[in-house]
Design a protein around this motif. Structure first.
Motif, PDB file in Angstrom:
ATOM      1  N   ALA A 114      43.642  28.498  30.348  1.00 21.54           N
ATOM      2  CA  ALA A 114      43.746  29.007  31.548  1.00 21.54           C
ATOM      3  C   ALA A 114      43.406  30.002  32.015  1.00 21.54           C
ATOM      4  N   GLY A 115      43.466  30.610  33.265  1.00 18.57           N
ATOM      5  CA  GLY A 115      42.770  31.902  33.763  1.00 18.57           C
ATOM      6  C   GLY A 115      43.235  32.535  35.182  1.00 18.57           C
ATOM      7  N   SER A 116      42.834  33.748  35.819  1.00 19.69           N
ATOM      8  CA  SER A 116      42.590  34.301  37.403  1.00 19.69           C
ATOM      9  C   SER A 116      44.094  34.079  37.773  1.00 19.69           C
ATOM     10  N   ILE A 117      44.128  34.167  38.964  1.00 24.35           N
ATOM     11  CA  ILE A 117      45.637  34.612  39.839  1.00 24.35           C
ATOM     12  C   ILE A 117      46.622  33.610  39.416  1.00 24.35           C
ATOM     13  N   GLY A 118      46.436  32.716  38.890  1.00 23.44           N
ATOM     14  CA  GLY A 118      47.654  31.269  38.348  1.00 23.44           C
ATOM     15  C   GLY A 118      48.129  32.160  37.042  1.00 23.44           C
ATOM     16  N   SER A 142      42.428  28.620  25.703  1.00 24.78           N
ATOM     17  CA  SER A 142      41.644  29.072  26.084  1.00 24.78           C
ATOM     18  C   SER A 142      41.779  30.203  27.125  1.00 24.78           C
ATOM     19  N   PHE A 143      41.457  31.336  27.491  1.00 25.60           N
ATOM     20  CA  PHE A 143      42.102  32.310  28.443  1.00 25.60           C
ATOM     21  C   PHE A 143      40.604  33.064  29.453  1.00 25.60           C
ATOM     22  N   ASP A 144      40.792  32.902  30.433  1.00 26.12           N
ATOM     23  CA  ASP A 144      39.416  33.729  31.364  1.00 26.12           C
ATOM     24  C   ASP A 144      40.372  34.653  32.367  1.00 26.12           C
ATOM     25  N   PRO A 145      40.624  35.691  32.474  1.00 27.29           N
ATOM     26  CA  PRO A 145      41.220  36.435  33.592  1.00 27.29           C
ATOM     27  C   PRO A 145      40.568  36.332  34.805  1.00 27.29           C
TER      28      PRO A 145
END
Length: 302
Positions: A114-118, A142-145
């Motif tokens: 998951a990541g970013s705006i959402g 997993s996470f990518d801001p």
């Protein structure tokens, strides 16, 4: 070998350039496409409207056979980001983000990203955090801001959300810009140490042409970027992310991370080098155009 069950959660949107064209994008969408091109197809859980922009997003996903999750196709407008380009080449963005992205059940997934705006806009962020915390131990998270500060609310609250989601994830990737925004003035290794202290097993910060730094089980790894003539850097971070996740799956490192088992140093180096190779291919050509299996294999063999 059974195909892993992979989910990606986050935005699919259309970038609209004033006086120019339109392009399908969104960091999570790019990661899903990148993984599919490397032979690790996933299902994208997003919000895609029933308008012309939604048609473009669905067509884009269909080319690489990225699945579309339940509750993703909705009535109404798709998400968009309208860019106005100034004389000096800088861009100002106006986001239209109608509605929320539903968080799917993670019980049957082997890997979820998951990541970013959402991932960082409330109330969806709170639902994602709860799902990550309640996910089965066997599900690698997993996470990518990929931080877009203008659309994720007050900075201090957003920083708290980033670190909470990172603590619920075994794999976290930041750009050096993300790290600076999260902890202004702090050295990258200090940000990595904070992620590790929170519970992240495999933490990476990308540094553009300087390569990447990783902190895995207390050991630091510095890898140089691959030499490349840069066309543009659009989608580089997303290709790094998809390359990293692909490599973790390829080498069985995902299972070690999910099980809490030690990760051999050679496997860490192989995963980060694969991610750097994927990013290098992407920056060598225009746009968010991640590599395919044979392109990445050729690069890694050099």
């Amino acid at each position: 070998m059974t195909q892993p069950r992979i989910g990606v959660i986050g935005e699919a949107l259309v970038d609209i350039v004033v006086g120019g064209g339109t392009h399908v994008g969104g960091s999570p969408l790019n990661v899903a496409v990148g993984m599919a091109r490397l032979g690790a197809p996933s299902v994208l859980h997003s919000r895609i409207g029933d308008d012309a922009y939604g048609d473009a997003i669905r067509a884009h996903l269909a080319v690489d056979r990225v699945g579309i999750g339940a509750h993703t196709l909705v009535a109404g407008a798709s998400w968009t980001a309208t860019a106005t380009i100034a004389v000096d080449g800088s861009a100002e963005y106006d986001f239209a983000l109608n509605g929320e992205i539903d968080v799917p059940d993670l019980q049957d997934l082997d890997l979820v990203h998951a990541g970013s705006i959402g991932a960082l806009r409330d109330p969806g962020s709170a639902a994602l955090l709860a799902a990550y915390r309640e996910a089965p131990a066997r599900t690698l998270r997993s996470f990518d801001p990929n931080i877009r500060a203008a659309v994720i609310g007050p900075a201090d609250a957003a920083r708290e959300r980033v670190f909470a989601l990172a603590a619920a994830s075994q794999v976290v990737k930041l750009s050096d810009e993300d790290a600076e925004w999260l902890r202004p003035g702090a050295a990258p290794e200090h940000v990595l140490a904070e992620l590790a202290a929170g519970g992240t097993r495999f933490a990476v910060i990308t540094r553009g042409g300087q390569g990447a730094i990783a902190l895995v089980d207390g050991a630091r790894y510095d890898l140089a970027a691959r030499p490349v003539t840069v066309a543009d850097t659009i989608g580089a971070g997303d290709s790094f992310m998809s390359g990293l996740l692909f490599a973790l799956l390829r080498d069985g490192t995902d299972r070690r991370l999910a099980a809490g088992a030690p990760v051999p140093a050679d496997d860490v180096v192989a995963a980060v080098d694969t991610a750097l190779a994927a990013a290098a291919i992407t920056v060598s050509r225009a746009g968010a155009n991640p590599p395919r299996t044979e392109e990445l294999a050729e690069s890694l063999a050099r």
